[in-house]
Design an enzyme around this catalytic site. Sequence first.
Site, PDB file in Angstrom:
ATOM      1  N   CYS A   1       0.823  -1.216   0.000  1.00  0.00           N
ATOM      2  CA  CYS A   1       0.000   0.000   0.000  1.00  0.00           C
ATOM      3  C   CYS A   1       0.848   1.254   0.000  1.00  0.00           C
ATOM      4  CB  CYS A   1      -0.848   0.094   1.261  1.00  0.00           C
ATOM      5  SG  CYS A   1      -1.434  -1.430   1.872  1.00  0.00           S
TER       6      CYS A   1
ATOM      7  N   GLY B   1      -0.183  -0.965  -4.817  1.00  0.00           N
ATOM      8  CA  GLY B   1      -1.376  -0.197  -5.189  1.00  0.00           C
ATOM      9  C   GLY B   1      -1.275   1.175  -4.558  1.00  0.00           C
TER      10      GLY B   1
ATOM     11  N   ASN C   1      -5.213   3.365   0.891  1.00  0.00           N
ATOM     12  CA  ASN C   1      -4.788   2.490  -0.210  1.00  0.00           C
ATOM     13  C   ASN C   1      -6.021   2.062  -1.029  1.00  0.00           C
ATOM     14  OD1 ASN C   1      -5.936   0.778   1.751  1.00  0.00           O
ATOM     15  ND2 ASN C   1      -4.827  -0.950   0.888  1.00  0.00           N
ATOM     16  N   PRO C   2      -5.835   1.297  -2.126  1.00  0.00           N
ATOM     17  CA  PRO C   2      -6.967   0.998  -3.024  1.00  0.00           C
ATOM     18  C   PRO C   2      -8.165   0.287  -2.396  1.00  0.00           C
ATOM     19  CG  PRO C   2      -4.930   0.659  -4.187  1.00  0.00           C
ATOM     20  CD  PRO C   2      -4.551   0.942  -2.759  1.00  0.00           C
ATOM     21  N   CYS C   3      -7.956  -0.518  -1.368  1.00  0.00           N
ATOM     22  CA  CYS C   3      -9.133  -1.198  -0.772  1.00  0.00           C
ATOM     23  C   CYS C   3      -9.645  -0.514   0.484  1.00  0.00           C
ATOM     24  CB  CYS C   3      -8.805  -2.658  -0.493  1.00  0.00           C
ATOM     25  SG  CYS C   3      -8.546  -3.583  -2.004  1.00  0.00           S
ATOM     26  N   GLY C   4      -9.033   0.596   0.847  1.00  0.00           N
ATOM     27  CA  GLY C   4      -9.582   1.417   1.926  1.00  0.00           C
ATOM     28  C   GLY C   4      -9.179   1.025   3.335  1.00  0.00           C
ATOM     29  N   GLU C   5      -8.385  -0.073   3.481  1.00  0.00           N
ATOM     30  CA  GLU C   5      -8.092  -0.517   4.848  1.00  0.00           C
ATOM     31  C   GLU C   5      -6.861   0.157   5.444  1.00  0.00           C
ATOM     32  OE1 GLU C   5      -5.686  -3.570   2.421  1.00  0.00           O
ATOM     33  OE2 GLU C   5      -7.451  -2.314   2.159  1.00  0.00           O
TER      34      GLU C   5
ATOM     35  N   PRO D   1      -8.432  -7.251   2.593  1.00  0.00           N
ATOM     36  CA  PRO D   1      -9.385  -8.185   1.964  1.00  0.00           C
ATOM     37  C   PRO D   1      -8.819  -9.588   1.702  1.00  0.00           C
ATOM     38  CG  PRO D   1      -8.725  -6.461   0.410  1.00  0.00           C
ATOM     39  CD  PRO D   1      -8.113  -6.109   1.729  1.00  0.00           C
TER      40      PRO D   1
ATOM     41  N   THR E   1      -6.336 -12.902  -2.812  1.00  0.00           N
ATOM     42  CA  THR E   1      -5.480 -13.965  -3.342  1.00  0.00           C
ATOM     43  C   THR E   1      -4.819 -14.770  -2.229  1.00  0.00           C
ATOM     44  OG1 THR E   1      -4.950 -12.295  -4.984  1.00  0.00           O
ATOM     45  CG2 THR E   1      -3.845 -14.378  -5.190  1.00  0.00           C
TER      46      THR E   1
END
Length: 575
Positions: A87, A115, A268-272, A423, A426
């Site tokens: 991130c 990301g 970061n891209p997934c918000g966490e 999340p 993978t």
Amino acid sequence: MLELTPNALKILRARYLLKDSRGRVIETPEGMFLRVSRHVAGSERLYKGDEKLWTERFYEIMTDLRFLPNSPTLMNAGKELGQLAACFVLPVDDSMKGIFDTLKHAALILQSGGGTGFSFSRLRPKSDIVRSTGGIASGPVSFMKIYNTATEVIKQGGARRGANMGILRVDHPDIIDFIKVKRDTKELANFNISVAVTDAFIRALKRDGYYKLVNPRTKEVVAKIRAREVFKEMVLSAWETGDPGVVFIDRINRANPTPHIGEIESTNPCGEQPLLPYEACVLGSLNLSKYVRDSILSDNPAPWIDFDTLRRDIFTAVRFLDNAIDANKFPLPEIEQMHKGNRKIGLGVMGWADMLVLMGIVYNSKEGFRLARRVMKFIQDTSKEASRELARERGPFPNYKGSVYDKKGGPILRNATTTTIAPTGTLSLIADCSSGIEPIFAIAYKRLILDTEFTEINKYFFQLAKKRGFYSKRLEKAVLKKGTLRDLKGVPQEIKDLFRTALEIPPEDHIEMQASFQKYTDNAVSKTINMPPEATPDDVARAFLLAYEKGCKGVTVFRYGAKKKGTLVRLHDSD
């Protein structure tokens, strides 16, 4: 002995294992974990630690799939590129030079598998004056489109899809354009977008009042607008497409451990992972399904959680992540300075839904929420203990003086933050467990990673069906076709409750689970608030407001069947 599923092997071969110049895989999964362990344990040399011992411990915890670091660490450790963080957040300054310098920096990060999050809130609004040329500005959304195109080109050569987060403050004059941009599904395909919602906006919304739009260039109020109108557009876009999400930016900054270093503008891209400009973070996740003993699948079921082993593993994981900061080859000197200054790490979890099944606890039950708080509090407290121990060995993080911990009786920590819930899309596939803190998506479903489809079938349901004696070939066929147990004859109600899927869980329970984990997490929690196709815009509005009330740092809703294609699809919907 490393046991991997065919899906795990498929993804490792496609993206993680070393290849020769002709693209042939030349590394085994064990070889990958050894490469990562050696590289990360190499940091022990800086602190006169036992490199051999930690190589062994890191190797053991990863090959047993109890802990995995974020993808860039698995891909790049020990390689020339050597970029281990997932991130990043970069600043976007209001000048042509600033905008394109950041784009260049983002390209380097993207190439290395990271990301990037950006806040476009500093950019002057469209139709504003450009002094140097006498022309008029084109505004943040137009520059986001340039970033999106660049990402599209760069990601072709990368091992991960290009992921960006674009954030705009709710008080930016171009907020409506920003909110609506992704209603056209072709726009900004490489971006998740979120509105940075302020407390002032929420207050105006609650009293059905107006709030101020401010030109970031002049700091002048350019208009007053009704909060309800903006909120309505946010809700409609999210209902239609899943974007924008919402981040509660004032709450995020109240939890900023180093306010003296700067203000947080983006995640970061997934918000966490909220981060300062030029900051990075290394993440890792513990597989909770590995800590249940005497589960409901065992011969003598009396489920309990092995907190002693979990405690040991948290200490190992925190050390691994702290080592990774020193082992990292940073894409930019500014990022290196910032990451080594705050030494943020983000230890989180995956396999949460699996843990609940093995314990015999329903996901959205009082007991489920209570266990979430108990487990996360344990991880939070233990990770702080581990960080304190590292600070005694190695010194506190360099920006400690002036941080929120720098007070009488405050803890002396090695890391400004220690916990984040990612999340783990993978990673959970490699570890063969449920992802992050999400419920089971379906008993059988397809998952899209890069351009590869993976069929996943819940291993616990069929084991339990056989153990309880209600398994039949016909049942298996029906379950695989339907993906859920609802309305299926011959399955006991308690089992149906235990395997409740994401779309059978009401949005308020998804949010309750997110809030339960957020309570004991330094950074933020990545969680999708799944909604069935028949959900209404009012349901979305309620979810946004409930997330704020419950103390979440942000919220993302996704209505199944919305315009944007999800990465998870039930088998019978995937034709």
